[in-house]
Enzyme design. Sequence first.
Site, PDB file in Angstrom:
ATOM      1  N   GLU A 216       0.636  -0.862  -0.102  1.00  0.00           N
ATOM      2  CA  GLU A 216       0.305   0.046   0.419  1.00  0.00           C
ATOM      3  C   GLU A 216       0.877   1.645  -0.126  1.00  0.00           C
ATOM      4  O   GLU A 216       2.082   1.183   0.897  1.00  0.00           O
ATOM      5  CB  GLU A 216      -1.168   0.190   1.288  1.00  0.00           C
ATOM      6  CG  GLU A 216      -1.991  -1.307   1.065  1.00  0.00           C
ATOM      7  CD  GLU A 216      -2.452  -1.522   3.155  1.00  0.00           C
ATOM      8  OE1 GLU A 216      -2.074  -0.523   3.954  1.00  0.00           O
ATOM      9  OE2 GLU A 216      -3.210  -2.032   2.938  1.00  0.00           O
TER      10      GLU A 216
ATOM     11  N   GLU B 147      -4.729   7.507   7.440  1.00  0.00           N
ATOM     12  CA  GLU B 147      -3.722   8.767   7.536  1.00  0.00           C
ATOM     13  C   GLU B 147      -4.491   9.549   6.978  1.00  0.00           C
ATOM     14  O   GLU B 147      -5.382   9.474   5.579  1.00  0.00           O
ATOM     15  CB  GLU B 147      -2.636   7.896   6.345  1.00  0.00           C
ATOM     16  CG  GLU B 147      -1.785   8.931   6.997  1.00  0.00           C
ATOM     17  CD  GLU B 147      -0.662   8.694   8.201  1.00  0.00           C
ATOM     18  OE1 GLU B 147      -0.950   7.802   8.805  1.00  0.00           O
ATOM     19  OE2 GLU B 147       0.554   9.177   8.100  1.00  0.00           O
TER      20      GLU B 147
ATOM     21  N   PHE C  45      -6.896   2.882   6.033  1.00  0.00           N
ATOM     22  CA  PHE C  45      -6.453   1.356   5.528  1.00  0.00           C
ATOM     23  C   PHE C  45      -6.880   0.107   6.315  1.00  0.00           C
ATOM     24  O   PHE C  45      -5.616  -1.073   6.593  1.00  0.00           O
ATOM     25  CB  PHE C  45      -4.405   1.738   5.929  1.00  0.00           C
ATOM     26  CG  PHE C  45      -4.148   2.246   7.145  1.00  0.00           C
ATOM     27  CD1 PHE C  45      -4.083   1.132   7.809  1.00  0.00           C
ATOM     28  CD2 PHE C  45      -3.898   3.210   7.168  1.00  0.00           C
ATOM     29  CE1 PHE C  45      -3.203   1.667   8.927  1.00  0.00           C
ATOM     30  CE2 PHE C  45      -3.434   3.729   8.399  1.00  0.00           C
ATOM     31  CZ  PHE C  45      -3.048   3.253   9.116  1.00  0.00           C
TER      32      PHE C  45
ATOM     33  N   ARG D 218      -1.667   9.712  11.507  1.00  0.00           N
ATOM     34  CA  ARG D 218      -2.428   8.181  11.769  1.00  0.00           C
ATOM     35  C   ARG D 218      -3.381   9.113  12.745  1.00  0.00           C
ATOM     36  O   ARG D 218      -3.470   9.239  13.671  1.00  0.00           O
ATOM     37  CB  ARG D 218      -1.933   7.000  12.096  1.00  0.00           C
ATOM     38  CG  ARG D 218      -2.395   6.051  12.758  1.00  0.00           C
ATOM     39  CD  ARG D 218      -1.506   4.831  13.526  1.00  0.00           C
ATOM     40  NE  ARG D 218      -1.920   3.286  13.161  1.00  0.00           N
ATOM     41  CZ  ARG D 218      -1.182   2.329  12.883  1.00  0.00           C
ATOM     42  NH1 ARG D 218       0.165   2.416  13.345  1.00  0.00           N
ATOM     43  NH2 ARG D 218      -1.643   1.413  12.893  1.00  0.00           N
TER      44      ARG D 218
ATOM     45  N   LYS E 180       2.225   4.401   1.322  1.00  0.00           N
ATOM     46  CA  LYS E 180       2.453   5.207   2.752  1.00  0.00           C
ATOM     47  C   LYS E 180       2.966   6.605   2.563  1.00  0.00           C
ATOM     48  O   LYS E 180       3.360   6.957   2.403  1.00  0.00           O
ATOM     49  CB  LYS E 180       4.031   4.036   3.158  1.00  0.00           C
ATOM     50  CG  LYS E 180       4.002   5.238   5.316  1.00  0.00           C
ATOM     51  CD  LYS E 180       5.605   4.042   4.975  1.00  0.00           C
ATOM     52  CE  LYS E 180       5.830   4.128   6.343  1.00  0.00           C
ATOM     53  NZ  LYS E 180       5.578   5.593   6.936  1.00  0.00           N
TER      54      LYS E 180
ATOM     55  N   ARG F 283      -1.717   8.358  17.293  1.00  0.00           N
ATOM     56  CA  ARG F 283      -0.821   7.306  17.314  1.00  0.00           C
ATOM     57  C   ARG F 283      -0.815   7.304  18.566  1.00  0.00           C
ATOM     58  O   ARG F 283      -0.508   6.020  19.205  1.00  0.00           O
ATOM     59  CB  ARG F 283       0.431   7.557  16.441  1.00  0.00           C
ATOM     60  CG  ARG F 283       1.153   6.721  16.561  1.00  0.00           C
ATOM     61  CD  ARG F 283       2.498   6.443  15.730  1.00  0.00           C
ATOM     62  NE  ARG F 283       3.257   5.643  15.480  1.00  0.00           N
ATOM     63  CZ  ARG F 283       4.435   5.815  14.902  1.00  0.00           C
ATOM     64  NH1 ARG F 283       4.363   5.599  13.633  1.00  0.00           N
ATOM     65  NH2 ARG F 283       5.315   4.436  15.780  1.00  0.00           N
TER      66      ARG F 283
ATOM     67  N   ARG G  11       5.032  -4.175  17.281  1.00  0.00           N
ATOM     68  CA  ARG G  11       5.929  -3.696  16.281  1.00  0.00           C
ATOM     69  C   ARG G  11       6.227  -5.566  15.495  1.00  0.00           C
ATOM     70  O   ARG G  11       7.302  -5.686  16.355  1.00  0.00           O
ATOM     71  CB  ARG G  11       7.212  -3.369  16.524  1.00  0.00           C
ATOM     72  CG  ARG G  11       7.701  -2.284  15.213  1.00  0.00           C
ATOM     73  CD  ARG G  11       9.423  -1.868  15.721  1.00  0.00           C
ATOM     74  NE  ARG G  11       8.824  -0.996  15.841  1.00  0.00           N
ATOM     75  CZ  ARG G  11       8.027   0.213  15.245  1.00  0.00           C
ATOM     76  NH1 ARG G  11       8.372   0.597  13.800  1.00  0.00           N
ATOM     77  NH2 ARG G  11       8.254   1.781  16.135  1.00  0.00           N
TER      78      ARG G  11
END
Length: 586
Positions: A250, A302, A342, A257, A252, A272, A419
């Site tokens: 996708e 975003e 997203f 965010r 970025k 975020r 992460r």
Amino acid sequence: MRYSSIADAYERIEATTKRLEMTDYLVEILKETPTSLIDKVVYLTQGKLYPDFFGIEIGIAEKLAVRAVARAAGHREKDIEEDMQKTGDLGETTQKFMEKKTQSTFFSTPLTVQRVYETLDKTANSTGSGSVDMKLSMLAGLLSDASPSEAKYIVRTVTGSLRLGIADMTVLDALAVAFGGGKETREELERAYNISSDLGRVAKLVAEEGIERIKQFEVLPGEPIRPMLAERLSSSAEILEKLGGKCRAEYKYDGERIQAHKKNNDVILFSRRLENITDQYPDGVEYIQKHVMAKEAIVEAEAVAVDPQTGEMKPFQELMHRRRKYGIQEAMKEHPITLFMFEALYVDGKDLTLQPYPVRHEYLKKIIEKTDNVKVAESIIAENPEELEQFFEKTVDDGSEGIMCKSMNQDSVYQAGARGWLWIKYKRDYKSEITDTVDLVVVGAFYGRGKRAGTYGAYLLAAYNPDTDTFESVTKVGTGFTDADLEKLPKLLDSHKISHKHPRVDSTLEMDVWFEPKVVIEIRGADITLSPIHTCAMNIIREGSGVAIRFPRFTGKYRVDKSAEDATTTQELVEMYRGQLKKIDG
Ligand code: AMP
């Protein structure tokens, strides 16, 4: 429950540096706490009254706290301040002065946790005129009834300097042992925390209903989900290998965010960092209300600033205009946003966080009604490094930071708060900054929208290549034009308008209007990048790529002194790219 139980535990926690011991003390105190109070005790041990996303801080200025201590201890403010200079800690000074006092007076009613919590809560919520005096008397009243050690911790709590070092993970460990049935249940508790961002609620639930209930824990609109984060790699081949040979890649986008929670017509937006930023984006709220076609939903997007005239994406700094209390309406007009969606994490009663990404993506496509300002992030499914690389270059050319490559495997759940390798970012890691301006030839244009309806919105610019005697496209510019320019430039160009691309113009783009290469204007850009779209210096630096100028802006100068053949050349741009190439992080 007495506040002294908590203060005693704090003393012990402070005295140890070992995390395991710290956890043991926490376990003791949690077991001692009546279940109805568990959430409050958890917040207090972290120096808070509520989970962070409530945005409520106790926030008492140190000066005011000094006054309260002076009043409660029966001393002058000056004495307290002087001692604080020595100790460097108002908490310790408070304890000292309260000790002096207790030698000459009796204890009053013992403090309970409820009373401390409620008083602090009232202090946190009192605003407006007279609130300072109210805070002062409430705090002084509390301190008067506190033991020296309790007073120390109360003062540290209200001034935001409790700092016991009890991290979220330590609390989760303690909850697992105290109520979960053992350390191994920590994972379930952690997941509940990651999808609710509310340690107090998780603590109370496991204390009241046990670990089985935690295993059933689901996301809830209104409670922010801790964001999933991406790992990073720097080649298409590595990325595909890591993701099992296939991924959804996708754009970025370079914006902010936003996690949007929708419950009928109510919408909350979280950043975020899970701050409530609803007030900064009234337009975002409206887009979610109108174009997320579900009664209840949690989606991620975003938010990107776009040029209202040309629809071009702008660098994320433009969103800084939203970080203020007043003038949001103007910021909305001057710097409108587009939401690039997203993720779909919850839709009408269904928690999707444990579904694989392809399923979540289907939901997303189903519920998003596309408009100019609401879009699903542009993407492709890539199965070989070449197509991934090409897509990457296209996104960079469009002003994005690179791509996000997402696993499509069965295990591609939404890893809240983690992460991991299910998302891999591939960022433009080289850019070449230009300090100099360049002079480029106007060779084409797009019609404008909005304020620029009836005239041109953006112009296609080219550099001159003396070797081939052609004009190679290098950027599209829509920024930097004053109202006067918007009148003048089309007039200048009018006599050069032609019905097709000029034979000496080299471009792969489809423009609304083409011009003879005649008019030269001065441009300042942020940097030069590789681009598969622009033809300038095609195949010179890299096979399949040309160079492009990113974030171009008209300086206001018409280079009437220059003919098109005097414009900046392809070779000059290649040198600029090479000469100023430097590695950037990010
Ligand atoms: P980074 O901040 O460099 O670790 O990159 C992750 C950030 O990229 C996310 O937090 C999002 O704000 C942003 N982003 C932009 N486009 C996407 C996308 N298509 N999918 C996920 N994150 C995105």
